[in-house]
Design an enzyme around this catalytic site. Structure first.
Site, PDB file in Angstrom:
ATOM      1  N   GLU A  32      52.412 -15.510 -38.395  1.00  0.00           N
ATOM      2  CA  GLU A  32      53.548 -14.622 -38.209  1.00  0.00           C
ATOM      3  C   GLU A  32      54.327 -15.155 -37.010  1.00  0.00           C
ATOM      4  OE1 GLU A  32      52.678 -10.531 -37.246  1.00  0.00           O
ATOM      5  OE2 GLU A  32      54.821 -10.013 -37.323  1.00  0.00           O
TER       6      GLU A  32
ATOM      7  N   ARG B  25      36.911 -15.503 -36.353  1.00  0.00           N
ATOM      8  CA  ARG B  25      37.929 -16.132 -35.520  1.00  0.00           C
ATOM      9  C   ARG B  25      37.312 -16.777 -34.288  1.00  0.00           C
ATOM     10  NH1 ARG B  25      42.699 -13.492 -33.777  1.00  0.00           N
ATOM     11  NH2 ARG B  25      43.034 -12.638 -35.829  1.00  0.00           N
TER      12      ARG B  25
ATOM     13  N   LYS C  22      48.390 -13.128 -29.564  1.00  0.00           N
ATOM     14  CA  LYS C  22      49.787 -13.389 -29.213  1.00  0.00           C
ATOM     15  C   LYS C  22      50.374 -12.233 -28.412  1.00  0.00           C
ATOM     16  CE  LYS C  22      50.525 -15.157 -33.552  1.00  0.00           C
ATOM     17  NZ  LYS C  22      51.175 -14.570 -34.696  1.00  0.00           N
TER      18      LYS C  22
HETATM   19  P1  ATP Z   1      47.124 -13.110 -32.956  1.00  0.00           P
HETATM   20  O1  ATP Z   1      46.522 -11.756 -32.806  1.00  0.00           O
HETATM   21  O2  ATP Z   1      46.628 -14.082 -31.976  1.00  0.00           O
HETATM   22  O3  ATP Z   1      48.586 -13.047 -33.044  1.00  0.00           O
HETATM   23  P2  ATP Z   1      47.056 -13.217 -35.748  1.00  0.00           P
HETATM   24  O4  ATP Z   1      45.887 -13.289 -36.652  1.00  0.00           O
HETATM   25  O5  ATP Z   1      47.839 -11.964 -35.717  1.00  0.00           O
HETATM   26  O6  ATP Z   1      46.571 -13.642 -34.333  1.00  0.00           O
HETATM   27  P3  ATP Z   1      48.761 -14.845 -37.329  1.00  0.00           P
HETATM   28  O7  ATP Z   1      50.035 -15.471 -36.932  1.00  0.00           O
HETATM   29  O8  ATP Z   1      48.784 -13.757 -38.308  1.00  0.00           O
HETATM   30  O9  ATP Z   1      48.069 -14.387 -35.986  1.00  0.00           O
HETATM   31  O10 ATP Z   1      47.717 -15.955 -37.742  1.00  0.00           O
HETATM   32  C1  ATP Z   1      47.912 -17.025 -38.639  1.00  0.00           C
HETATM   33  C2  ATP Z   1      46.573 -17.478 -39.109  1.00  0.00           C
HETATM   34  O11 ATP Z   1      45.772 -17.905 -38.019  1.00  0.00           O
HETATM   35  C3  ATP Z   1      45.830 -16.354 -39.801  1.00  0.00           C
HETATM   36  O12 ATP Z   1      45.276 -16.839 -40.996  1.00  0.00           O
HETATM   37  C4  ATP Z   1      44.770 -15.954 -38.813  1.00  0.00           C
HETATM   38  O13 ATP Z   1      43.658 -15.449 -39.461  1.00  0.00           O
HETATM   39  C5  ATP Z   1      44.507 -17.264 -38.067  1.00  0.00           C
HETATM   40  N1  ATP Z   1      44.021 -17.007 -36.720  1.00  0.00           N
HETATM   41  C6  ATP Z   1      44.600 -16.266 -35.758  1.00  0.00           C
HETATM   42  N2  ATP Z   1      43.841 -16.209 -34.647  1.00  0.00           N
HETATM   43  C7  ATP Z   1      42.737 -16.946 -34.912  1.00  0.00           C
HETATM   44  C8  ATP Z   1      41.555 -17.268 -34.164  1.00  0.00           C
HETATM   45  N3  ATP Z   1      41.367 -16.823 -32.918  1.00  0.00           N
HETATM   46  N4  ATP Z   1      40.634 -18.054 -34.755  1.00  0.00           N
HETATM   47  C9  ATP Z   1      40.826 -18.516 -36.006  1.00  0.00           C
HETATM   48  N5  ATP Z   1      41.897 -18.242 -36.762  1.00  0.00           N
HETATM   49  C10 ATP Z   1      42.853 -17.467 -36.230  1.00  0.00           C
HETATM   50 MG    MG Z   2      49.242 -10.763 -35.953  1.00  0.00          MG
END
Ligand code: ATP
Ligand code: MG
Length: 561
Positions: free
Chosen positions: A36, A261, A271
């Site tokens: 995202e 994760r 983020k």
């Molecule tokens: P954040 O909370 O850090 O924003 P998110 O999961 O909301 O993480 P996205 O932009 O939706 O962020 O993530 C894109 C991809 O990266 C998704 O498939 C998510 O599952 C993966 N991802 C995000 N954080 C991690 C992590 N700490 N370890 C492994 N994969 C991750």
């Molecule tokens: Mg997110």
């Protein structure tokens, strides 16, 4: 016999092997990385990137880059641009397969109409608060909304008018009609569309209804004919819903697979948390070298291959775990050791005058660029009567195990001569200069009579030295788990010494030839890289990591106590 050489495949690759064996997707392997664009990518995303692009590569398949941009309130083009740059820098490519979830808004809308026509979705006019209340809890079943059984035509008409902009934000939503007493809360008539009069980074003002994540994500996967939709564990409970939507619509179905994760000690990764640090000015932007963002790590001097090695070595599993920050730095040192050219630089300079060396003489000594890589060759380093050494490399009154320079002691100046300290010149009690002599018989650094010295120091010739500003970094937080401290906000646990700026460093002239982001080693001091803020006048260097883990000693000590 099982060979120890072949590491067993992780559970995701085992699933793919099995799908290929049974011909489930005709042997196709098609993954996607779906960030995202609401912030910068971090090392956790790197794990997912390496996994998705890596699997596609290994199986001769494809991996899409897809921006999951269904929330106009948080998403911005700067984030899209930075994410593209970061993934490329990590070494992955998506050819022409760059997609935006928002490109499918029309299709998603049509699918929602279809679901409504089929009597499987309805427009609900209850307030958000009521909807929440009616949802029940894990232990208490939910209650059905009074709008749940309204005629299909009425829902279709209202949904159409929601889209046309007739209603205010929050006035009504479109919900799937599933089961208000389902044990899985996600299945209790989830909202699939909401009204949001907001401009979107990609579609502008075309829409005022936006799909919810669960509705959008599966459809994006289906439209792109993804085979294995790999995501993190928090989506495990959403999988029944993912499957339900696609099944009801009768469209192509990928399978969703969840993995744990990445969590790392001494940092935060979400983020949202990173945005707080950036917006409140605790760090200098998203690419601050103390952050675990890809852009921060790049600016710090991490190499893409160190990050890829780390991601592959931590592996993929279904159980939550926290990886030690030290392991990341271990992978980093390992890679930088093999790839970094060496230079000499002095962080805290102490002036040395060689009394028996002629005033205007300059010699050049041949120095090895990288002992780990012969092809890196050699360079010449200028040497003269006045030099700088590290202040820490001299003690007037040394304790027993201090083998470096002290009055009356002889040490080696790397590549040059054996040097003996005659006198420390002091001003107001502080040592400001050393008066030393060389042994001219020891040119190159070795004595013909075979006598040994206990240490070798790095140095920089004063008339040839470049001035540099050096940033030294330490962990961003003082505790391993900054988010797990009940009594403190994570921002209060920031390490006050996470950044030290040294402004009077002296470095050898060859450093002038390096470009922004070039990585190198200063002998004995660690790995560094050239900060992009460097100009013709100002050389700015970032220390990536010390040569050895300075915390290893402290930990050992703690264990003893
Ligand atoms: P954040 O909370 O850090 O924003 P998110 O999961 O909301 O993480 P996205 O932009 O939706 O962020 O993530 C894109 C991809 O990266 C998704 O498939 C998510 O599952 C993966 N991802 C995000 N954080 C991690 C992590 N700490 N370890 C492994 N994969 C991750
Ligand atoms: Mg997110």
């Amino acid at each position: 016999m099982v060979s120890l050489e072949t590491p067993s495949k992780d559970f995701i690759r085992q699933i793919i092997d099995e799908d290929n064996r049974t011909g489930k997707y005709d042997g196709r392997v098609h993954t996607r990385f779906p960030p995202e664009p609401n912030g910068f990518l971090h090392i956790g995303h790197a794990k997912s990137i390496c996994l998705n692009f890596g699997i596609a590569e290994e199986y001769g398949g494809k991996c899409n880059l897809r921006f999951d941009d269904t929330n106009p309130l948080k998403e911005e083009d700067v984030y899209v641009k930075s994410m593209i740059e970061d993934i490329k820098w990590l070494g992955f490519a998506w050819e022409d397969r760059l997609y935006f979830g928002s490109d499918y808004f029309d299709q998603m809308y049509d699918y929602a109409v279809q679901l409504t026509k089929d009597g499987k979705a309805y427009v609900d006019e209850m307030s958000a608060e009521e909807i929440r209340e009616y949802r029940g809890s894990v232990t208490r079943p939910g209650k059905e909304s009074r709008y749940r059984d309204r005629p299909v035509e009425e829902s279709l008409d209202l949904f159409e008018r929601m889209r046309a902009g007739e209603f205010a934000d929050g006035q009504m939503v479109l919900r799937a009609k599933i089961d208000m007493s389902h044990p899985n809360m996600n299945m209790r008539d989830p909202v699939i569309y909401r009204i949001l009069h907001a401009s979107h980074h990609n579609t502008g003002d075309k829409w005022c209804v936006y799909p919810m994540y669960d509705w959008a994500h599966g459809l994006e996967d289906s439209i792109e004919r993804i085979t294995h939709s790999i995501c993190t564990l928090e989506f495990e409970d959403h999988r029944p819903l993912y499957d339900w939507f696609l099944e009801q619509l009768g469209v192509y179905r990928p399978i969703q697979i969840e993995f744990a994760r990445l969590n790392l000690t001494y940092t935060v990764m979400s983020k949202r948390k990173l945005l707080e640090l950036v917006e409140d000015g605790h760090v200098n932007g998203w690419d601050d070298p103390r952050l675990p963002t890809i852009s921060g790590m790049r600016r710090r001097g991490y190499s893409p291959s160190a990050i890829r090695t780390f991601c592959s070595r931590i592996g993929v599993a279904k159980v939550h775990s926290i990886v030690d920050f030290e392991f990341l730095e271990h992978c980093l040192r390992d890679n930088l050791n093999k790839t970094s050219p060496r230079f000499m630089g002095v962080l805290n300079p102490l002036r040395v005058v060689l009394e028996n060396y002629p005033e205007d003489k300059v010699e050049e000594f041949e120095a090895i660029n990288n002992p780990e890589d012969e092809s890196a060759g050699t360079r010449n380093v200028p040497f003269s009567r006045v030099l700088y050494i590290e202040r820490d490399d001299f003690m007037e009154d040394p304790p027993k195990k201090f083998y470096r320079l002290a009055p009356g002691r002889e040490v080696r100046f790397r590549y040059a001569y054996l040097v003996t300290c005659k006198e420390a010149v002091k001003e107001n009690g502080e040592v400001v200069e050393l008066r030393c002599t060389i042994d001219p018989e020891t040119r190159g650094g070795n004595a013909p009579d075979g006598r040994k010295v206990k240490s070798t120091l790095h140095w920089v010739s004063e008339p040839h030295a470049l001035d540099a500003k050096v940033h030294l970094y330490d962990r961003l937080f003082t505790v391993p788990d900054p988010l797990g401290q009940k009594e403190a906000d994570f921002k209060d646990l920031i390490n006050p010494d996470s950044l030290k700026v040294l402004t009077s460093c002296k470095v050898e002239p060859a450093v002038r030839n390096l470009k922004a982001l070039d990585r190198f080693q200063f002998e004995r001091l660690g790995y560094f890289c050239v900060d992009p803020d460097t100009t013709e006048e100002d050389l700015v260097l970032n220390r990536t990591v010390e040569l050895r883990d300075p915390w290893a000693k402290i930990r050992k000590q703690q264990r003893k106590e």
